[in-house]
Write an enzyme that holds these catalytic residues in place. Structure first.
Site, mmCIF file in Angstrom:
data_model
loop_
_atom_site.group_PDB
_atom_site.id
_atom_site.type_symbol
_atom_site.label_atom_id
_atom_site.label_comp_id
_atom_site.label_asym_id
_atom_site.label_seq_id
_atom_site.Cartn_x
_atom_site.Cartn_y
_atom_site.Cartn_z
ATOM 1 N N GLU A 1 3.341 -9.420 12.456
ATOM 2 C CA GLU A 1 2.369 -9.168 13.528
ATOM 3 C C GLU A 1 2.180 -10.416 14.401
ATOM 4 O O GLU A 1 1.265 -11.209 14.173
ATOM 5 C CB GLU A 1 1.018 -8.722 12.966
ATOM 6 C CG GLU A 1 0.014 -8.378 14.061
ATOM 7 C CD GLU A 1 -1.350 -7.968 13.528
ATOM 8 O OE1 GLU A 1 -2.190 -7.543 14.335
ATOM 9 O OE2 GLU A 1 -1.583 -8.074 12.310
ATOM 10 N N LYS B 1 4.205 -5.140 14.147
ATOM 11 C CA LYS B 1 2.901 -4.736 14.683
ATOM 12 C C LYS B 1 2.649 -5.578 15.935
ATOM 13 O O LYS B 1 2.473 -6.792 15.843
ATOM 14 C CB LYS B 1 1.798 -4.925 13.645
ATOM 15 C CG LYS B 1 0.432 -4.448 14.137
ATOM 16 C CD LYS B 1 -0.597 -4.374 13.023
ATOM 17 C CE LYS B 1 -1.950 -3.960 13.574
ATOM 18 N NZ LYS B 1 -2.976 -3.797 12.519
#
Length: 294
Positions: free
Chosen positions: A175, A212
């Protein structure tokens, strides 16, 4: 690797619920839920209250594997129980929702337009515990404000740790969040796409990761990542956008699905009746699932 969970994550319809707020973000989460900071005396009481909130969400009849593929847990949540069962066990065996685990320990100070992850102490022990509990994947977050060398460092650090996690049989969720307020957001997204692609291309075929990412300014910019053979799924975070705006941006990017935290719990309150709570949560889940289906 659990093959049933792999199939669900790869082919499942719906989105990933992010219920992984850590010690730093939990007070804000509780305030939005209607619990002020003077309602708890210490961190233990704070975590008790946020676990009650998460339990209320997860045990709701509207929360299930028909629309929710997986759920990201905070370590403290993984170590607790839901209705007398370990949290990850309850998610998978009762709700048929794949359990994921946040493993990062926060961020360093900003340098060169980015914040790297702090060192993750005892990572191997945490990964062993996660595997024993039936967790499928891990998640770790860095933040990016500007394009440049800091962004490159974020990708290097994230993928280096991801490659270590892959050796355990867990699937890492990478992420590298780009700040939605960045004055050079689109430029940073172009650099991020190039840097991620270069590292992903070096992975062996059997190594799968998830990404992400912040919804990009250019629709479908990350389509090459959605199609990359080493990428199991591309998730979009809400990143401070309202649920309406986050859903709209997500729906314009084909193949990506949501992994919302604040946008998922928007409108929920500790004072709501069970009927009102379930109704608001159902509307939230329905809208996010619809945006993830494009």
């Amino acid at each position: 690797m659990n093959e049933q969970q792999l199939t669900k994550v790869r082919d499942g319809v719906g989105f990933v619920a992010a219920l992984d707020q850590s010690g730093g973000s939990t007070p804000k989460t509780l305030r939005r839920y209607g619990i002020a900071e003077d309602a708890y005396a210490d961190e233990n009481e704070m975590f008790d209250l946020v676990h009650e909130m998460r339990t209320r969400i997860i045990t709701s009849p509207v929360f299930g594997g028909d629309r929710i593929i997986g759920t990201i847990l905070f370590e403290n949540t993984m170590d607790r129980e839901i209705l007398g069962r370990p949290s990850a066990d309850y998610l998978w065996n009762v709700k048929h929702v794949v359990p994921f685990l946040k493993v990062d320990k926060g961020l360093q100070k900003e340098a060169d337009g980015a914040r790297l992850m702090k060192r993750i102490p005892y990572l191997d022990g945490l990964l062993e515990r996660a595997l024993a509990q039936g967790v499928f994947a891990t998640k770790m977050r860095s933040t990016i404000t500007l394009p440049g060398p800091g962004l490159a460092d974020v990708v290097t650090q994230q993928l280096d740790v991801a490659e270590h996690i892959l050796t355990t049989g867990l699937v890492p969720i990478v992420e590298p969040e780009i700040d939605i307020g960045s004055p050079r957001k689109a430029e940073a997204e172009d650099q991020l796409l190039e840097a991620l692609t270069e590292r992903l291309d070096r992975l062996p075929p059997e190594h799968l990761v998830m990404l992400k990412l912040t919804p990009p300014e250019t629709d479908n910019l990350y389509a090459p990542l959605v199609a990359h053979p080493n990428v199991l799924r591309v998730l979009f975070l809400s990143g401070g956008y309202s649920r309406e705006e986050a859903n709209a941006r997500l729906a314009r990017n084909h193949g990506a699905i949501a992994s919302f935290s604040r946008a998922l719990t928007e409108g929920l309150s500790v004072s709501q009746s069970p009927e009102d709570f379930d109704r608001v949560l159902d509307q939230s889940i329905a809208s996010i699932a619809a945006a993830s289906a494009t």
